[in-house]
Design an enzyme around this catalytic site. Structure first.
Site, short mmCIF file in Angstrom:
data_model
loop_
_atom_site.label_atom_id
_atom_site.label_comp_id
_atom_site.label_asym_id
_atom_site.label_seq_id
_atom_site.Cartn_x
_atom_site.Cartn_y
_atom_site.Cartn_z
N HIS A 114 -28.93 -4.83 61.65
CA HIS A 114 -28.76 -3.81 60.62
C HIS A 114 -29.08 -2.43 61.19
O HIS A 114 -29.78 -2.31 62.19
CB HIS A 114 -29.67 -4.08 59.42
N ASP A 117 -27.16 4.58 57.99
CA ASP A 117 -26.41 5.84 58.07
C ASP A 117 -26.75 6.62 56.82
O ASP A 117 -26.43 6.21 55.71
CB ASP A 117 -24.91 5.52 58.15
N HIS A 175 -26.13 9.97 54.73
CA HIS A 175 -25.17 11.06 54.62
C HIS A 175 -25.84 12.43 54.61
O HIS A 175 -25.17 13.45 54.74
CB HIS A 175 -24.33 10.88 53.35
N HIS A 210 -26.48 3.98 53.71
CA HIS A 210 -26.01 2.60 53.73
C HIS A 210 -26.07 2.04 55.14
O HIS A 210 -26.23 2.78 56.12
CB HIS A 210 -24.58 2.49 53.18
N CYS A 211 -25.93 0.73 55.25
CA CYS A 211 -25.87 0.08 56.55
C CYS A 211 -24.46 0.25 57.12
O CYS A 211 -23.47 0.17 56.39
CB CYS A 211 -26.22 -1.39 56.40
N HIS A 232 -21.45 -5.36 54.70
CA HIS A 232 -22.84 -5.07 54.37
C HIS A 232 -22.94 -4.17 53.14
O HIS A 232 -23.83 -4.36 52.30
CB HIS A 232 -23.55 -4.41 55.56
N MET A 250 -26.01 -3.17 50.38
CA MET A 250 -26.90 -2.54 51.35
C MET A 250 -26.67 -1.02 51.37
O MET A 250 -26.12 -0.45 52.31
CB MET A 250 -26.70 -3.14 52.73
N HIS A 301 -21.02 8.37 31.97
CA HIS A 301 -20.95 8.97 30.64
C HIS A 301 -22.15 8.49 29.84
O HIS A 301 -22.50 7.31 29.89
CB HIS A 301 -19.65 8.54 29.95
N GLU A 332 -18.77 15.82 29.23
CA GLU A 332 -18.81 14.53 28.56
C GLU A 332 -18.86 13.39 29.57
O GLU A 332 -19.59 12.40 29.39
CB GLU A 332 -17.57 14.36 27.66
N THR A 333 -18.09 13.51 30.64
CA THR A 333 -18.00 12.51 31.69
C THR A 333 -17.80 13.24 33.00
O THR A 333 -17.18 14.30 33.03
CB THR A 333 -16.80 11.56 31.44
N HIS A 375 -17.37 5.07 32.59
CA HIS A 375 -16.41 5.19 31.50
C HIS A 375 -15.00 4.74 31.85
O HIS A 375 -14.03 5.15 31.21
CB HIS A 375 -16.38 6.59 30.89
#
Length: 393
Positions: free
Chosen positions: A146, A149, A151, A186-187, A197, A202, A307, A331-332, A358
């Site tokens: 494993h 990463d 971001h 994430h992996c 993964h 993950m 939402h 709203e969303t 939503h």
């Protein structure tokens, strides 16, 4: 918060009376002067914040205090200051990978690779220009290699090149949090293992707050009374010839058929925080009328659209960048796959609020739904049943 709002409203009323008290021309001139003054003040504040930020960016890790962050299972978030004090810090965190089976819903199981045992992994919180020193542990009881990463990190595949560990190994690396916002981690061990993964849960998120805290985009500070982290995940559980979900005794036994199901791009389950109902009923997130709640929402794989039923996004950073002016009164909002977003809402009515993806097919039929249980007094001025149901004449 209530007193602060009353103060703001009083200021608005005073300005309105001043403008109405003179001629229309005088009012327009006054409005122009006020607008110019506000613009100048905002520019000065922005320039001052930038200068301070530049100073904070110049520190190196060996000059700074080290702080261990106690990570907690989602939807909870670790203790943190909303506004940074003093110099940046080196935030030490530890993530241990657990390979295990979880129950997505009654009788349906999936193998996962879980950071600190939870899907999603825990939220990490720091401030811009802090350093994050992360130790990744892969116990010898695991069978897969494993890495991680992030971001939010710069270079080396987000840390993926520096963190690959086989079972029985651990590694520590450090990065500077140069960008303020919410980010996925994430992996990403390479090749087909990357999507597999991630589809095994993950992934997690990190929130990098501006050193001066959140802002409405006009120089006014925003604060939250609570914060919750919601990690949305798509799972791909294969079915047998009779249409029943399959269960595997070992992780590697599931790989081939799960990958085949993944290629259809048709998830069997789309869930919040690791399972259908993980944030509903007795697991609902609590809040109170008048409280401002920050929701951090991540999806490492697919686009989604949060939402709040019965509520709104007062301030929303849908793209995740706190350097952007937040959108208001949504709203969303759309969260792109591979990203995390933040939304701030002040609850105004008590009762049960549903927090959903939503695409209601995904929310109701696949599992992407949560509950917020809000305590407080009902406000008839905002909503009231005028007439009860009765037979049609």
């Amino acid at each position: 918060m209530k007193n602060e709002q009353q103060s703001i409203e009083h200021g608005v009323d005073t300005n309105r009376r001043q403008f109405l008290g003179g001629s229309v021309g005088a009012g327009l001139v006054g409005l122009g002067l006020a607008s110019g003054l506000m613009s100048s003040q905002a520019n000065a504040t922005t320039a001052g914040n930038k200068a301070k930020s530049d100073r904070m960016a110049n520190y190196t890790a060996d000059q700074l205090e080290r702080v261990k962050q106690e990570l907690v299972p989602p939807p909870m978030v670790p203790k943190h200051d909303q506004v940074a004090t003093g110099k940046p810090k080196v935030i030490e965190v530890r993530l241990e990978v657990e390979e295990k089976q979880i129950e997505l819903e009654n009788g349906v199981f999936a193998w996962v690779c879980a950071f600190n045992g939870s899907v999603p992994g825990p939220l990490i919180v720091c401030h811009q220009h802090d350093y994050v020193e992360l130790t990744l542990v892969n116990p010898k009881t695991n069978v897969l290699s494993h890495n991680i990463d992030l971001h939010s990190a710069t270079g080396a595949l987000g840390g993926g090149e520096l963190t690959l560990v086989a079972p029985g190994q651990e590694v520590t690396f450090r990065f500077k949090a140069t960008k303020a916002g919410t980010f996925v981690y994430h992996c990403a061990p390479g090749g087909i293992m990357i999507p597999w993964h991630v589809a095994m849960g993950m992934h997690g998120a990190i929130m990098v707050l501006p050193r001066e805290g959140l802002s409405d985009g006009d120089g006014n500070p925003l604060h939250y009374d609570r914060a919750y982290y919601i990690g949305e995940a798509d799972f791909y559980v294969p079915k047998d010839a009779q249409g029943n979900y399959k269960r595997y005794n070992q992780l590697m036994e599931s790989m081939e058929e799960v990958l085949t199901t993944m290629k259809t791009l048709l998830p069997s389950h789309i869930v919040f925080n690791g399972g259908v109902g993980a944030l509903t009923g007795k697991h609902a997130m609590p809040a109170k009328v008048g409280e401002s709640v920050l929701f951090i929402h991540s999806q490492a794989n697919r686009d989604t659209r949060p939402h709040i039923i019965g509520g709104h996004g007062d301030y929303v950073w849908a793209a995740g960048s706190f350097a952007d002016r937040p959108q208001r009164d949504l709203e969303t909002w759309m969260v792109a796959g591979g990203s995390a977003a933040a939304a701030l809402y002040t609850f105004r009515q008590p009762g049960l609020h549903a927090y959903v993806n939503h695409n209601l097919i995904e929310a109701i039929m696949k599992g992407a739904a949560a509950h917020i249980k809000v305590d407080g007094e009902w406000d008839d001025n905002l909503m009231v049943q005028v007439r009860k149901p009765s037979a049609i004449a």
